[in-house]
Structure formats: C-alpha cells, structure tokens
Design an enzyme around this catalytic site. Structure first.
Site, short mmCIF file in Angstrom:
data_model
loop_
_atom_site.label_atom_id
_atom_site.label_comp_id
_atom_site.label_asym_id
_atom_site.label_seq_id
_atom_site.Cartn_x
_atom_site.Cartn_y
_atom_site.Cartn_z
N GLY A 1 0.78 -1.22 0.00
CA GLY A 1 0.00 0.00 0.00
C GLY A 1 0.82 1.28 0.00
CG HIS A 2 4.34 3.70 1.70
ND1 HIS A 2 5.64 3.97 1.38
CD2 HIS A 2 3.87 4.81 2.30
CE1 HIS A 2 5.96 5.18 1.80
NE2 HIS A 2 4.91 5.70 2.36
CG PHE A 3 3.12 5.66 -2.48
CD1 PHE A 3 2.09 6.26 -1.79
CD2 PHE A 3 4.41 6.04 -2.20
CE1 PHE A 3 2.35 7.26 -0.87
CE2 PHE A 3 4.68 7.03 -1.28
CZ PHE A 3 3.65 7.64 -0.60
CG LEU B 1 8.42 4.70 -1.79
CD1 LEU B 1 8.64 5.63 -0.63
CD2 LEU B 1 8.66 5.48 -3.07
#
Length: 189
Positions: free
Chosen positions: A91-93, A98
C-alpha cells in the site's frame, strides 16, 4: 533488438549488493542458526539468534534479517532485505512501492536494541524502547530488491538512556541517517 540471455532491457536498474563477509572475518555455521555468524578475528563472538529473539517484535515487524558485524558495546552492522512481498510495499505506494521512512527509523532502532542487549552489564530480561529521534535525514528511496545495510554506533549513555548514531546504506549510497535515544527497562516477572 537481440540481446544475449540474461541482459535486461531499458529501464532496468541493477544495484550491486555489497559482500556480506568483511575482510578478516571468518564465517561460522552452527546448527539451528538462521544465518551465518561472522566472527571477526579481533571481536567478541555473539549468539546472534538469541539477540534477535530478544527483540519484542515478530513477523511482520521484525526488520533485522541478519547481523554481519558486531563489536560488543560499540557497533553493530545488520542487514534488512527489502523484498517485494513485504506487507508495507502493498500500500505504500501501489504501482511504485517504497519503504516508509518510519520503518527505516524502526529498523535502525531494532539494530540499536541488539547493540544494547549484548553488553556485559545488561541483564538478560531487559527491553529497549525508542524514546526519541534527532537529526533524521532521508537521502534516497528504498525499493523492493534492495539490501539495506544498517550501521549503528553507540555515542554515549547515561543511567538507563543510550544515544546511538544510525545510518542506512543501499550499496555505497547513504539512504538515511539519524541519532536515536533508547531507554533500557528491566522486564518484571
């Protein structure tokens, strides 16, 4: 365009990984170890799996994969392999994963806790808590496939507090650096 087998196309970023064995160190394998314990010729050997087990974290927040260098009470060099299947990359991103900066801080704090656990005066039933972060600078991004080298050095200590300097590298590139303040507390049974 015809390329020999194994040659990547445009846009491929190859980052060489640093060697795990430093000059003057000899690897020693023991049954039941998760990784190779490095015993440099002039340093104190440690029980690395026992130190990793003393961290109060388990999967998915165990952010130290191996310890490659250790000087008791002075310095620890640890490794964090950032793999694509880490939950935070989902979820990041999305589409451009990252490693979050707060997890870089946490990985350096876990390496610092390992450094503080293996001191002669430290009782076996103690826990390290992160009390503060000073002068944190994030220089580059950590993406899936990177091998992050966590270097932690003890700067000073007073009573139950310890100030530690931490730096994270991918290859020879500095990724993050900061001063950490940790508190050691004895666990009551």
């Amino acid at each position: 365009e015809n390329r020999p087998f194994g040659i990547r196309g445009p846009g491929f970023r190859h980052r060489p990984t640093p060697p795990l064995i430093e000059r003057g160190a000899r690897p020693r394998w023991s049954p039941g170890l998760r990784s190779c314990t490095l015993v440099p010729n002039d340093h104190v050997p440690t029980n690395i799996p026992a130190l990793l087990d003393r961290l109060c974290y388990r999967y998915p927040f165990h952010l130290v994969d191996a310890i490659t260098e250790h000087v008791r009470g002075e310095r620890v060099v640890a490794i964090k392999n950032a793999t694509v299947n880490e939950e935070f990359f989902q979820g990041h991103f999305p589409g451009q994963p990252l490693m979050p900066g707060v997890l870089m801080i946490e990985s350096l704090a876990q390496a610092a806790a390992i450094l503080l656990f293996d001191r002669e005066q430290e009782p076996a039933r103690s826990v390290a808590y992160l009390r503060g972060v000073d002068e944190a600078k994030f220089r580059r991004q950590v993406v899936p496939g990177d091998r992050v080298r966590l270097e932690v050095t003890l700067k000073g200590e007073r009573s139950k507090l310890a100030r530690v300097r931490g730096a994270a590298y991918v290859g020879e590139h500095l990724v993050a650096e900061m001063d950490l303040l940790l508190a050691m507390t004895r666990v009551r049974t």
